[in-house]
Every structure is written in structure tokens, then in C-alpha cells.
Scaffold this motif. Structure first.
Motif, mmCIF file in Angstrom:
data_model
loop_
_atom_site.group_PDB
_atom_site.id
_atom_site.type_symbol
_atom_site.label_atom_id
_atom_site.label_comp_id
_atom_site.label_asym_id
_atom_site.label_seq_id
_atom_site.Cartn_x
_atom_site.Cartn_y
_atom_site.Cartn_z
ATOM 1 N N PHE A 128 5.426 14.830 -9.491
ATOM 2 C CA PHE A 128 6.664 15.191 -10.477
ATOM 3 C C PHE A 128 6.361 14.821 -11.789
ATOM 4 C CE2 PHE A 128 8.066 14.225 -5.804
ATOM 5 C CZ PHE A 128 9.002 15.160 -5.899
ATOM 6 N N TYR A 129 5.484 14.252 -12.117
ATOM 7 C CA TYR A 129 5.213 14.115 -13.586
ATOM 8 C C TYR A 129 3.782 14.385 -14.076
ATOM 9 C CZ TYR A 129 9.356 11.016 -13.119
ATOM 10 O OH TYR A 129 10.490 10.712 -12.778
ATOM 11 N N PRO A 130 3.515 15.703 -13.625
ATOM 12 C CA PRO A 130 2.036 16.254 -13.876
ATOM 13 C C PRO A 130 1.673 16.103 -15.218
ATOM 14 C CG PRO A 130 3.110 17.886 -13.110
ATOM 15 C CD PRO A 130 4.236 16.869 -13.048
ATOM 16 N N GLU A 146 4.279 5.655 -5.292
ATOM 17 C CA GLU A 146 4.156 6.060 -6.696
ATOM 18 C C GLU A 146 3.210 6.819 -7.273
ATOM 19 O OE1 GLU A 146 3.793 2.092 -8.434
ATOM 20 O OE2 GLU A 146 5.392 1.200 -7.440
ATOM 21 N N VAL A 147 1.798 6.987 -6.813
ATOM 22 C CA VAL A 147 0.969 7.628 -7.152
ATOM 23 C C VAL A 147 1.382 9.080 -6.741
ATOM 24 C CG1 VAL A 147 -1.334 8.408 -6.698
ATOM 25 C CG2 VAL A 147 -0.865 5.930 -6.968
ATOM 26 N N GLY A 148 1.848 9.338 -5.680
ATOM 27 C CA GLY A 148 2.416 10.621 -5.102
ATOM 28 C C GLY A 148 3.362 11.112 -6.060
ATOM 29 N N ILE A 149 4.227 10.487 -6.512
ATOM 30 C CA ILE A 149 5.160 10.733 -7.461
ATOM 31 C C ILE A 149 4.845 11.095 -8.773
ATOM 32 C CG2 ILE A 149 7.437 10.049 -8.541
ATOM 33 C CD1 ILE A 149 8.301 8.376 -5.976
ATOM 34 N N SER A 150 3.613 10.326 -9.389
ATOM 35 C CA SER A 150 3.437 10.523 -10.664
ATOM 36 C C SER A 150 2.540 12.061 -10.472
ATOM 37 C CB SER A 150 2.610 9.146 -10.973
ATOM 38 O OG SER A 150 1.430 9.143 -10.482
ATOM 39 N N ALA A 184 0.958 -1.242 0.114
ATOM 40 C CA ALA A 184 -0.101 -0.143 0.074
ATOM 41 C C ALA A 184 0.795 1.262 -0.250
ATOM 42 C CB ALA A 184 -1.004 -0.054 1.281
ATOM 43 N N VAL A 185 1.820 1.422 0.613
ATOM 44 C CA VAL A 185 2.733 2.500 0.938
ATOM 45 C C VAL A 185 3.545 2.665 -0.503
ATOM 46 C CG1 VAL A 185 4.911 3.430 2.093
ATOM 47 C CG2 VAL A 185 2.999 2.348 3.537
#
Lengths: 115, 164
Positions: free
Chosen positions: B107-109, B100-104, B94-95
Motif C-alpha cells: 500500500f505504500y510502495p 505491517e510489512v505486507g501493508i508497507s 510475528a503475524v
């Protein structure tokens, strides 16, 4: 509160008595509880939960079989237990063991209490 | 179904829910329990008398659990170790997913998930092949899934009953 000794004795013979009831005729749980109570003049009053483990042990050992009775007239379907051939043999064997055992105990007590 | 039947069904279900036994034993007990109710009705007892004699669902189930101890769950304390293992694996997954979701997101909006990363890689031939070969088997996911499965199975297995 019944004393522990009497409770242990009852526990020891219940399986033999239940097998004996089922060998007598196919029967169901509630009827067994009533026959035990009436036949012992109220000294063998059992609850369902005490009877079920005994029935399941006997069934697992192949001494009795469970089947569903066909409801007829005013009677509905019920779970009926009946003895197998092995169960009848085991019943006779246990009763012989019991009679020998009680005779031994009685002879012993009488011998001990004689002056 | 009449009101009386509905009430009896609710009573029987409430007792069954509280039985601490494997489902096979539970089914066995309930078939006898239902027969006991049927037999009492045939003997002329009213449903109120039956409820009175068998007791409240909580009490009736507690008595059955108490008197049928040899058939109830053993519940080894080790089952919590396996549950902990499964929880750690699940938390890890889960973490990681959240990161991963947070980074995408942060950082890659402008890019939309892994698909677009693949296209970028695809533009650079040799790199794309290299990346694909490296990510053929996600060993971390395999190990985590195995840990999760072992944890859950271990927990369930250690709840087995004493008597087979």
C-alpha cells in the motif's frame, strides 16, 4: 530375578554400608562398588547409578565430603569421598540402631519358633 | 589427543547429552562417571572392556536416569500451558509484523517505512505532536513481550527437579 523382600532389605541398608565404607577410609565410587561386592561375596552387586544417589544424599546431609584426589605416579585424578565428623557420629549411631534392630528381630524369630 | 582419547570423549559426551537432569546434578554425575572410567583404566581394564561394562551411551544414560529418578526433572504437565502462551504471543507478534510489512509493501510502495511517515506527519505540526504523544508507549508490544516472557519462564520453571 531377586525377590522383592531381599531387594527392599538391601535398599534399606545400602546407605548405612556406604557411609561405613567411607568412614573406614576415603574412597571413590568404583572402589566402593568392588568393596561391596567382595565384602558380601557377590550378593551386593551395584551399578554406578544406584550408588550415586546414595552418595549425593549423604553429601547433601553433610555426612561426607567430595574432593578431587591428586594423581600420583600411575594414578590419575579421581573424585574421592571422605567422612565428616558428623558423618562418623551418624555412622556409629546407625550401626547401633542396626544391631539393636537385628537383635530384636532375631530374638523375636527364635521366640516364635520355639515349641 | 589420541584416537582412544577422542573415542572416550565422544562416549562420555554422548552419555551426558542423554541425562535428563538439571545441569548441576548432571555435572555431579559426570564427575563421578569420569572417575569411574579413570578407576577402571587404573584397574587394568581396556577401553573396550569399559564400554562393554558401562554399556552403549543410550543404555548407560537410560540406566542412570532410571536409577536417579529422585534427581531427574519432574516435568509438570502445566509447562505446556506456558509454552502454549509463549507460542501464541510469539505468533501474534510475528503475524502483526508480517501484516505491517505486507501493508508497507503493497500500500505504500513509494514510502520507505516509518521514517517517511514521520516526515509527512512532521509537515503537519499539531498532528505530528498528537501522533507522537499517542505512540509514546506501545502497550500492545509491552503486553505481548510480557506474555512471551511469562510463557518461556513458566515453561522452564516447571521443568525443575524434585530434589533441590
Amino acid at each position: 530375578m531377586e525377590d522383592r523382600f531381599a531387594q527392599q532389605l538391601k535398599k534399606g541398608v545400602l546407605e548405612m554400608l556406604v557411609l561405613s565404607l567411607i568412614c573406614d577410609r576415603p574412597t571413590y565410587g568404583y572402589e566402593m562398588l568392588n568393596r561391596l561386592k567382595d565384602g558380601s561375596e557377590g550378593s551386593l552387586v551395584l551399578k554406578e547409578g544406584t550408588l550415586y544417589p546414595i552418595l549425593y544424599r549423604l553429601e547433601d546431609d553433610g555426612l561426607i565430603l567430595a574432593r578431587w584426589s591428586q594423581g600420583q605416579g600411575r594414578t590419575a585424578t579421581k573424585k574421592i569421598y571422605e567422612a565428616t565428623e558428623a558423618g562418623r557420629k551418624e555412622n556409629s549411631r546407625r550401626q547401633t540402631v542396626w544391631k539393636d534392630f537385628t537383635k530384636t528381630v532375631e530374638d523375636f524369630i527364635e521366640g516364635e519358633t520355639k515349641p | 589427543m589420541t584416537d582412544a582419547e577422542r573415542k572416550m570423549k565422544r562416549y562420555v559426551n554422548a552419555v551426558e547429552r542423554r541425562l535428563n537432569m538439571p545441569w548441576k546434578v548432571r555435572a555431579r554425575v559426570m564427575s563421578d562417571f569420569l572417575s569411574a572410567i579413570t578407576a577402571r583404566r587404573e584397574a587394568g581394564q581396556s577401553d573396550a572392556q569399559i564400554f562393554e561394562e558401562l554399556g552403549e551411551p543410550k543404555k548407560a544414560a537410560a540406566e542412570l536416569n532410571e536409577q536417579m529418578k529422585e534427581f531427574t526433572y519432574r516435568k509438570s504437565p502445566w509447562r505446556f500451558a506456558f509454552l502454549g502462551l509463549a507460542a501464541v504471543a510469539a505468533l501474534w507478534i510475528a503475524v502483526k509484523k508480517l501484516i505491517e510489512v505486507g501493508i508497507s509493501l503493497f500500500f505504500y510502495p513509494m514510502e520507505n517505512g516509518a521514517g517517511s511517515v514521520g516526515i509527512i506527519g512532521g509537515a503537519d505540526g499539531p498532528t505530528a505532536i498528537f501522533v507522537t504523544a499517542k505512540t509514546g508507549i506501545n502497550w500492545e508490544a509491552v503486553v505481548l513481550s510480557l506474555l512471551l516472557a511469562v510463557g518461556i519462564l513458566g515453561f522452564l520453571r516447571l521443568r525443575k527437579c524434585k530434589k533441590k
